[in-house]
Design a protein around this motif. Structure first.
Motif, mmCIF file in Angstrom:
data_model
loop_
_atom_site.group_PDB
_atom_site.id
_atom_site.type_symbol
_atom_site.label_atom_id
_atom_site.label_comp_id
_atom_site.label_asym_id
_atom_site.label_seq_id
_atom_site.Cartn_x
_atom_site.Cartn_y
_atom_site.Cartn_z
ATOM 1 N N UNK B 126 25.129 -72.841 40.099
ATOM 2 C CA UNK B 126 25.993 -72.980 41.277
ATOM 3 C C UNK B 126 25.322 -72.325 42.484
ATOM 4 N N UNK B 127 24.744 -71.149 42.270
ATOM 5 C CA UNK B 127 24.038 -70.475 43.365
ATOM 6 C C UNK B 127 22.822 -71.287 43.785
ATOM 7 N N UNK B 129 22.333 -74.413 43.929
ATOM 8 C CA UNK B 129 22.561 -75.549 44.818
ATOM 9 C C UNK B 129 23.211 -75.083 46.124
ATOM 10 N N UNK B 130 23.093 -73.798 46.398
ATOM 11 C CA UNK B 130 23.489 -73.300 47.714
ATOM 12 C C UNK B 130 24.981 -73.080 47.890
ATOM 13 N N UNK B 131 25.725 -72.977 46.768
ATOM 14 C CA UNK B 131 27.139 -72.661 46.909
ATOM 15 C C UNK B 131 27.279 -71.162 47.160
ATOM 16 N N UNK B 132 28.150 -70.806 48.089
ATOM 17 C CA UNK B 132 28.424 -69.385 48.292
ATOM 18 C C UNK B 132 29.159 -68.875 47.058
ATOM 19 N N UNK B 133 29.207 -67.562 46.927
ATOM 20 C CA UNK B 133 29.845 -67.021 45.731
ATOM 21 C C UNK B 133 31.303 -67.435 45.634
#
Lengths: 262, 224
Positions: B126-127, B129-133
């Motif tokens: 998840x991180x 692919x550039x998703x914020x926490x």
């Protein structure tokens, strides 16, 4: 486009990684040019994966810094008491990660999302595409990796090779400047390995900048512009595939012998 | 073998009152459970935080919520607080609060284990692919954790439903209160308490069915 005109897309400056008292990565310098394919080989526990994970700060380096596309990134400050203070820094790293695609050994596809959603979610949340555009983008990427027919399937219904294709499409959907492959074929059945390697090869030929941690020596020899051999957290030797046919260091030689006759 | 007759008529004569009471019991339990579900998540997150400022109070809360007997919480909220002039609550509100507060500790633990059950690789990809926490938590982690949390949360609901029968001690006219009243007046304790038990079991079964449906909804793409 970024302000830098240097041909180096990625630069590691004295990057180290410690887990507690254990040093997994000794101070390491490395430059990767735009369009270059760098294969990292070495025994398990040699720090190859850690090196890769430091690049996109999935495992933030302990010291040193990383320059990517002209911007420098340093280890994030540990805001132990008030973690919210780390948010601006976190946001910057989030942007960095959106420009770097990563493919994992264990695929790490999202089991609760369909194949299409797996790929579209990044487009929607990171690139801000609408639901419809993201779905179209996802379909386009999935078509490239030969998964167009499975868009509505859930990962559970897929083989390992298919999951890895989805994971590759998911990373490519963000139009990354650099792709990291962390033993992308190690968890696959032997018959599925070549399909994935073929996709990686095409990607390399299309000019993608890539860092590939792999045990596939043939792939490394044929596709890499540069091979790096790591052992015990250090880069022991680096050179062209040609140079790796006759390695300088004894440790490299021993390693190559062991995997060729393994 | 029973040596006396089971008098159904005393149940059917009072069936309306019992069912009204049952509605109240289920209401209190459901609202208490809802409160526990809502409070449990921030508690679990605070309990997992690296910051002692968030972790220590959360862990204290969880320990207290799980450690103090429900009956004491009920008495404390209803009688003790009023006696000290802190606040005074209706039996209904005191009931919902005591069930909700007690449940929040259990629910926090349920969330905590469910969150730990999501593989680290999910956080990492998840991180990657550039998703914020926060986004990663919302769209990737939580939906997977909820699936794991449903069966134990269902257990908690049953526990709270059974706990709700304790509320008759502060005069909440719930199903058990009604059953007790009729049992004493008609001198038919066996019939009435059996009826009360059957009613609670019936609700539990219905709730289990509901939980099954919700679980199926959250189990898309997962082999059972």
């Amino acid at each position: 486009m970024s302000a830098t005109t240097t041909s180096s897309l990625l630069e590691l400056r004295q990057v180290t990684k410690q887990f507690g008292a254990t040093t997994v990565l000794q101070p390491t310098d490395l430059q990767v040019r735009r369009g270059e394919v760098v294969c990292v080989i070495g025994p398990s526990g040699s720090g190859k994966s850690t090196l890769l994970r430091c690049v996109n700060f999935i495992a933030p380096p302990s010291t040193g810094s990383i320059v990517f596309d002209g911007a420098e990134y340093t280890p994030p400050t540990d805001h132990r008491w008030v973690p919210a203070l780390g948010l601006p820094e976190e946001r910057r790293l989030t942007r960095l990660r959106s420009e770097i695609g990563m493919v994992f050994q264990q695929f790490n596809v999202f089991p609760h999302l369909t194949v299409r959603e797996n790929v579209a979610i990044g487009c929607r949340k990171t690139c801000g595409l609408g639901r419809k555009e993201a779905a179209e983008r996802a379909l386009a990427e999935l078509t490239k990796v030969g998964m167009a027919e499975k868009v509505d399937a859930y990962p559970e219904q897929l083989s390992g090779g298919q999951k890895q294709r989805v994971a590759i499409a998911r990373a490519l959907a963000l139009d990354p400047k650099l792709m990291l492959f962390d033993e992308a074929t190690s968890a696959l059945d032997p018959e599925l390995v070549n399909g994935i390697l073929a996709i990686m090869r095409e990607l390399a030929e299309a000019g993608m900048t890539m860092m590939v941690v792999t045990h596939e020596m043939r792939f490394a020899m044929e596709v890499a512009d540069r091979v790096i051999f790591m052992d015990r957290g250090c880069i022991v030797e680096e050179g062209t595939p040609e140079q790796f046919k006759d390695p300088q260091h004894e440790r490299t030689r021993t390693f190559l012998r062991s995997i060729n006759h393994g | 073998m029973l040596v006396f007759g089971f008098d159904y008529s005393v149940i059917s004569d009072n069936q309306d009152a019992l069912l009204d009471g049952l509605v109240l019991t289920v209401e209190v339990a459901a609202l208490g459970f809802l409160l526990a579900v809502v409070l449990g998540l921030p508690l679990a997150l605070a309990g997992r935080s690296r910051s002692p400022l968030a972790r220590v109070p959360a862990m204290l809360w969880i320990a207290l919520a799980r450690g103090v007997p429900l009956l004491i919480v009920i008495f404390w909220l209803y009688y003790a607080a009023a006696q000290e002039g802190l606040f005074s609550l209706t039996a209904f509100v005191a009931g919902v609060l005591s069930l909700g507060l007690t449940g929040s500790g259990y629910m926090a633990e349920i969330y905590r284990t469910a969150l730990s059950a999501v593989p680290v690789g999910q956080y990492e990809s998840a991180a990657a692919i550039g998703l914020s926490r926060i986004t990663a938590f919302r769209v990737i982690i939580l939906p997977q954790a909820v699936r794991t949390a449903i069966p134990p949360a269902m257990n908690l609901f049953v526990m709270l439903l059974k706990g709700a029968t304790l509320l008759s001690v502060i005069g909440l006219a719930d199903m058990f209160y009604t059953a007790k009243l009729v049992a004493v007046n008609e001198f038919k304790p066996f019939e009435l308490y059996t009826a009360a038990a059957v009613l609670v079991i019936a609700v539990t079964l219905v709730a289990a069915l509901g939980a099954g449906l919700v679980e199926r909804r959250f189990s898309k793409g997962v082999r059972r």
